[in-house]
Structure formats: C-alpha cells, structure tokens
Design a protein around this motif. Structure first.
Motif, short mmCIF file in Angstrom:
data_model
loop_
_atom_site.label_atom_id
_atom_site.label_comp_id
_atom_site.label_asym_id
_atom_site.label_seq_id
_atom_site.Cartn_x
_atom_site.Cartn_y
_atom_site.Cartn_z
N ALA A 1 39.71 21.93 -92.62
CA ALA A 1 40.82 22.60 -93.35
C ALA A 1 41.23 21.64 -94.58
N ILE A 2 41.15 20.22 -94.13
CA ILE A 2 41.62 19.36 -95.29
C ILE A 2 40.70 19.50 -96.59
N GLY A 3 39.12 19.74 -96.26
CA GLY A 3 38.39 20.07 -97.38
C GLY A 3 38.80 21.03 -98.11
N GLY B 1 45.23 17.25 -83.16
CA GLY B 1 44.98 16.99 -84.60
C GLY B 1 45.31 18.39 -85.34
N ILE B 2 45.35 19.66 -85.00
CA ILE B 2 45.85 20.66 -85.49
C ILE B 2 47.36 20.33 -85.75
N CYS B 3 48.14 19.95 -84.63
CA CYS B 3 49.28 19.93 -84.99
C CYS B 3 49.76 18.90 -85.92
N ALA B 4 49.13 17.89 -85.85
CA ALA B 4 49.21 16.74 -87.00
C ALA B 4 49.21 17.24 -88.46
N LEU B 5 48.25 18.07 -88.56
CA LEU B 5 47.65 18.76 -89.94
C LEU B 5 48.84 19.82 -90.32
N LEU B 6 49.35 20.50 -89.49
CA LEU B 6 50.53 21.43 -89.47
C LEU B 6 51.82 20.62 -90.00
N VAL B 7 52.34 19.77 -88.87
CA VAL B 7 53.55 18.93 -89.56
C VAL B 7 53.28 18.19 -90.78
N SER B 8 52.06 17.87 -91.35
CA SER B 8 51.94 17.21 -92.64
C SER B 8 52.40 18.36 -93.88
N ALA C 1 54.72 35.48 -88.74
CA ALA C 1 55.95 35.04 -89.45
C ALA C 1 55.53 33.50 -90.23
N LEU C 2 55.03 32.53 -89.54
CA LEU C 2 54.99 31.37 -90.05
C LEU C 2 53.98 31.13 -91.09
N ILE C 3 52.96 32.07 -91.40
CA ILE C 3 52.07 32.18 -92.43
C ILE C 3 53.19 32.76 -93.87
N ALA C 4 53.79 33.80 -93.21
CA ALA C 4 54.75 34.40 -94.42
C ALA C 4 55.78 33.29 -95.04
N PHE C 5 56.12 32.29 -93.85
CA PHE C 5 57.16 31.14 -94.37
C PHE C 5 56.22 30.33 -95.19
N THR C 6 55.01 29.88 -94.97
CA THR C 6 54.15 28.87 -95.92
C THR C 6 54.00 29.67 -97.23
N VAL C 7 53.77 30.93 -97.22
CA VAL C 7 53.43 31.39 -98.77
C VAL C 7 54.87 31.36 -99.33
N ASP C 8 56.06 31.46 -98.75
CA ASP C 8 57.26 31.30 -99.32
C ASP C 8 57.50 30.03 -99.92
N LEU C 9 57.09 29.08 -99.16
CA LEU C 9 57.35 27.63 -99.59
C LEU C 9 56.41 27.37 -101.10
N ALA C 10 55.09 27.97 -100.85
CA ALA C 10 54.09 27.82 -102.01
C ALA C 10 54.65 28.59 -103.39
N THR C 11 55.46 29.64 -103.19
CA THR C 11 55.88 30.38 -104.37
C THR C 11 57.02 29.63 -104.89
N ARG C 12 57.78 28.86 -103.96
CA ARG C 12 58.86 28.23 -104.49
C ARG C 12 58.51 26.70 -105.11
N GLY C 13 57.09 26.39 -104.93
CA GLY C 13 56.50 25.00 -105.53
C GLY C 13 56.97 24.03 -104.54
N ILE C 14 57.26 24.12 -103.23
CA ILE C 14 57.60 23.17 -102.26
C ILE C 14 56.28 22.49 -101.71
N VAL C 15 55.35 23.48 -101.45
CA VAL C 15 54.07 22.77 -101.25
C VAL C 15 53.10 23.53 -101.97
N SER C 16 51.82 23.08 -102.22
CA SER C 16 50.54 23.63 -102.85
C SER C 16 49.99 24.78 -102.55
N VAL C 17 49.16 25.33 -103.42
CA VAL C 17 48.45 26.57 -102.87
C VAL C 17 47.38 25.94 -101.95
#
Length: 597
Positions: A41-43, A150-157, A261-277
């Motif tokens: 997923a990092i790739g 490993g998955i948890c570490a990537l999600l927390v990042s 719910a968490l996928i929707a939360f991540t998309v919301d973060l991306a639309t506000r520019g908090i995280v990348s696409v």
C-alpha cells in the motif's frame, strides 16, 4: 494459564524434535509471506502522489516497491508451502512413534478399561490432523499478528483515529474464538458417542463379527442404530452452527459499518487537504486488505486453538503415562532373585477393578511353593484370571501384599520382573509376522535363533506346525499381507504357546486358559509337555508354573490345585485330596467327567 503455556511449549518441542531446520524455516517464510502485502500500500500511495505532482522517478520507485513485495510474497509462499509439507511428514512420523511409545510404555493395562482414558484417546485420534504439524498454526498466527501490527502502524501514520478500523474487528475475533471454544466443548462431549459410531462400523466391516452379523441378520439393526446416533450428533452440531453463524455475522456486519465510516472520514481529510490523495489510496488498500487479513488472523487463531486443544490431549496422555510409571516405580528397588527358594505368597490381598465396587478378590491368603506346578480351577468370574493379572503386574492389589521369597513384589522394577516371566493367554495375539518372528518375540534376544524357536515349539507340542507351513519358519502368517498363510484358531494358539515357551530362565510360567481353542485330548497331550517344561524350569530356577484351566482332567496331575469361588480360594490340595474331601472340586470334576462318558 499454566496448562495453556505448557501446551504451547509442547507444540514447539514436537516440531523442533521432528525437524528443527524446517521449523525455523516455517517461521521465517510465513512471516515474510504475510508481512509483505500490507506494505505494498505504501507503493500505491507513492505512485498516486507522484502522478499528481508529475514525478515519474518517484512513481517508478513505487512500482518497484509493489512488484518487489509481490514477488517476495509469492516466493515466500512457495518456499513456505514446500517446507510445511515436509515438516508435516516428519512431524507425523515423530508423533506416531511418540504416541506408540506413550501408550505401550504404560506399565499396566488398567487404562484400557477406563472411559476417561478411552475418551481422551478418541479425541487425540479425531484430531490427528491437528497434531500432524502443531508448529504451523504457531508460525502462521505469529505471522498474522506481525501483519496486523504492520497495518496498524501504516494506518496510524495517516491519522490516529484510523486505528479504530482494526479495533472494530475485535468483536468478530471474540465471536469467532467463542465459537471455536464452543465447538471444542461439543466435540469433547461427543467423544464417547463417536466411539460408539466407530464400533458399530467396525462390527459390520471387520472379519471377527462377520459370521454372527450374518447369522442373526444384524446389519440392518446396526445400520439403523448408527444412523439414529449420527442424526442426534448432527442435530446438536447444526444447532450450535446456526447460533454461532448468527453471532459471527453480526460481528462482521459491525466491522463493515465501521469500515465504511472510516473510509468516509479519510476522504473528508483529503478534501480538506489534511492528507494527500495517496493517503486515501493507502487507506483504501489497507482497508480492502484488513477485512481479509483479519479473517486470516481469526482463521489462524482458530487453527491454533484447535491444535492447542489436540496438544492438550497429548499432554494429558504424557502426564498419564508418566504418572503411571512413577506410581509403580519402587523408591528403593530390589533386584529380582535369580532363583526362587521359598515361593510366592499372597498376604491378605484384595482387588477391585477400577470403576466397579464389588471386590473380585477379598483378603486372599495364598502360598505358591517354589518349583511347584499349581492349577487354578473354578467357575467363571471366580477370580482366576485376576490372579494371573496381579502376578503379571497388569494391575496392583487394592490392598494386601504379594511377596516373592519374602520380598514385596512392588519393590521390584516391573520390566525386570516381567523379564523373568513367560505367559500364554486365552486371548492371545495373532502376530502376523514371519513364523520365526511370531514365535521368537517371546525372547527378543534370540529372535532369529532357529534352534531356540524349534525348542520352544517342541515344548509347546507345536512341532507338527512346521509341516503345514509352506516355507517353514520363513512363512508369512496371516492373510493381511501378500503371500500370507492363514491358520486355524488352534494353530494360532500353538504359535502363541510356542512364543510363551521361548524364555528358558523364568521364575514364573503363567498359562491362563492357554488351550481353550483345542479339544480335550490335544489339551491333555499339551499339558504333558507343559509338565515336562515345568520340571525343567523348576530345576533350573525354582520356577512356579501356574495353570488356569476349565478342564479338570487336564489339571489333575498338578502338585497343587486351587479351587476359586467368590473371590476366595475355598479348597486346595492335590487331586486325590480334593476328591476325597467331596467338596466343590469333586462336584465340578464329576459333572465334567460325566459329560465325556
């Protein structure tokens, strides 16, 4: 908790003893195979972000990472598969030998009549597949845990709240674990009914009962009983399965709602520019995996629990064998005498079979003089065979003492004592080996010594058997193997008697209805040989010959005749003395003699 930890240690121990290198290889390849996929997923994140900023170089690094981790995962899976297949084979060989050693190493035979032991052996047999490689579930569960970490570490990042996604799977894991425990309890509760199922099948498929099954037309009755019992067991399994499926489905539905719910939360973060696409692609990739990976984790945990349950049965068997041996090991052992000078004495011996309340022997006082031939007669259930079992130390007296030349028999090591016994039993074993071996195992130190085998056959009046065996002592006995020759019941009994006569330096020769499959004249002729052998044994070591027989005419020449009734010796003496007393012996002798007039 202590039992759980011990069972885990045994799981590791079994695998390391079976094949240490492949055990270590199984851990490394399983871990590498399971950890690689989440980090792809990092790739994907790197590729997405690089495309958006028009950075081909970084995008290619992302592609390389995805391809490399995919290739690593595939390669590790292939290696892991090959390692596990061979490890399973080696573990099975080790376990089969280990279980044989445990069961055959138990000094007595009491366990064969204990339902608790039989049920646990049934559970070990039913879960043999799980015992075949107990290290695999450990290695794969460990790898699954690494993967989830490993998955948890990537999600927390991406964002700490995304850690709720793996936590949302906890109810499904708990539901699955409870399901597995419930399934294990049900299997254990059905151990005895499953033994009945197998017994009913054996009755209709094995050669022993075949004649009576057909004469009495029992196949329909046995099949119907098996169908009815199987239906009862299956209904219980189906009821449990429906309930467990419903509980597990609700738990996974809860996880699915949290995932959305968490996928929707991540998309919301991306639309506000908090995280990348790219971060959204990372979470989508991990989210798509986590459902599957947690399912694998749960499956591996289930596998681990099932294997752990099977190993606990093996631990129980180990403990039983160890405690049985320790219980009978003398604290201050004494050597078995080379020669009997006085004899064997029963001092107030009582015995009750495990699981029963009525004593078979009660405060029995009995003396067997050194160098004598002693015969025991009496009606069925009088305790004759029990005396033989106690002298063989298949069982220990419930109370009282057995003395050998004044020494408590319990102070002599069992193996050493049995090394000075020879025995022939009514329920003899048909050892389907070469004739030489089937007889020679009576003294394994002379297994391949043909003169000794011939001498044993002569002592058992079985020399005539050689003329009926196509290849003599090289003849394969029994039709279970190619080229084997089947024998009549009487011929098999002669093989068993020859086996009993292989040992020459014995202190006690036990013959428990050894000629029950032979006619009266043949038995009488055999007893003449036994008498000669007994005189030889008595002369060389003061040995006692103890003969249990239901034919009074055969035992009349014994030095001492014991009449057993209701767990006691009610009469004793020579044939002439007992006839003169006109007691139970005289009555039974005359009744049997009248049948031959």
């Amino acid at each position: 908790m202590r039992d759980t930890w011990r069972a885990l240690q045994v799981m590791v121990e079994i695998s390391l003893r079976a094949d240490m290198l492949r055990s270590l290889g199984a851990v490394v390849t399983a871990a590498a195979n399971m950890v690689a996929p989440p980090f792809r997923a990092i790739g994907y994140k790197l590729i997405t972000d690089s495309i958006l900023v028009n950075d081909p170089r970084s995008a290619m690094w992302g592609v390389a990472l995805v391809v490399g981790l995919t290739a690593t995962s595939r390669l590790m899976f292939w290696w892991s598969f090959n390692i596990r297949v061979k490890l399973r084979e080696n573990t099975q060989v080790y376990l089969d030998a280990h279980i044989m050693e445990l069961t055959a190493g138990i000094p007595g035979i009491e366990h064969h009549e204990r339902p608790e032991y039989l049920d646990n052996v049934e559970r070990v047999r039913a879960e043999r597949w799980a015992l075949a490689n107990p290290f695999n579930p450990l290695s794969w569960t460990f790898a699954s845990v690494l993967q989830v970490v490993g998955i948890c570490a990537l999600l927390v990042s991406v964002h700490p709240l995304l850690l709720l996604l793996p936590l949302a799977a906890v109810p499904s894991i708990i539901a699955t674990l409870r399901s597995q425990r419930a399934a294990t309890r049900l299997r254990e509760s059905q151990a005895e009914p499953n033994r009945v199922l197998r017994h009913l099948q054996d009755l209709t498929t094995e050669a022993g009962p075949a004649k009576e099954i057909r004469i009495f037309g029992l196949s329909g009755l046995l099949l119907e009983r098996r169908r009815a019992l199987f239906s009862d067991l299956e209904r219980a399994r189906m009821r449990q399965s429906l309930w467990l499926t419903a509980a597990t489905t609700l738990a996974w539905a809860f996880f699915a709602a949290c995932f959305a719910a968490l996928i929707a939360f991540t998309v919301d973060l991306a639309t506000r520019g908090i995280v990348s696409v790219g971060a959204v692609m990372l979470v989508l990739g991990l989210g798509a995996q986590i459902n599957f990976q947690l399912a694998i984790l749960v499956a591996n945990v289930n596998w681990l629990i099932r294997t752990h349950s099977a190993v606990r049965k093996l631990v129980w068997l180990r403990d039983y064998a160890r405690s049985a041996g320790a219980r009978l090991a003398p604290r201050q052992p004494l050597r078995v005498p080379q020669r009997l000078h006085d004899g064997i004495r029963f001092d107030a011996v009582s015995f009750t079979y495990p699981g029963t309340e009525r004593p078979v022997l009660e405060t029995l006082d009995l003396f067997l003089p050194a160098g004598s031939t002693v015969a025991i007669v009496g009606e069925n259930g009088a305790g004759k065979t029990t005396l033989v079992k106690l002298l063989s130390r298949f069982y220990e007296p419930t109370s009282g003492t057995i003395l050998v030349d004044g020494i408590d028999l319990r102070r002599m090591p069992i193996a050493e004592w049995r090394g000075r016994l020879a025995a022939g039993f009514q329920d003899f074993t048909r050892l389907q080996l070469l004739a030489r071996e089937s007889i020679g195992v009576g003294d394994t130190t002379r297994l391949a010594d043909d003169p000794s085998v011939h001498a044993a056959m002569a002592r058992a009046a079985a020399g005539d058997l050689l003329t009926t065996l196509p290849q003599g002592l090289d003849t394969q006995l029994g039709r279970s193997f190619e080229g084997g020759v089947d024998l009549s019941l009487g011929q098999w009994q002669k093989i068993a008697l020859s086996r009993a006569m292989m040992r020459e330096q014995v202190l006690l020769l036990l013959l428990d209805e050894p000629t029950a499959s032979l006619d009266a004249p043949t038995e009488h002729a055999l007893f003449e040989h036994f008498a000669a052998a007994a005189r030889d044994y008595a002369a060389s070591s003061g040995a006692i010959t103890l003969l249990v027989s239901h034919r009074f005419s055969t035992v009349r020449r014994a030095d001492l005749i014991l009449v057993a009734a209701n767990g006691k010796i009610v009469e004793r003496g020579s044939h002439t003395d007992l006839i003169r007393q006109r007691g139970l012996y005289a009555e039974l002798y005359n009744l049997q003699a009248s049948a031959y007039r």
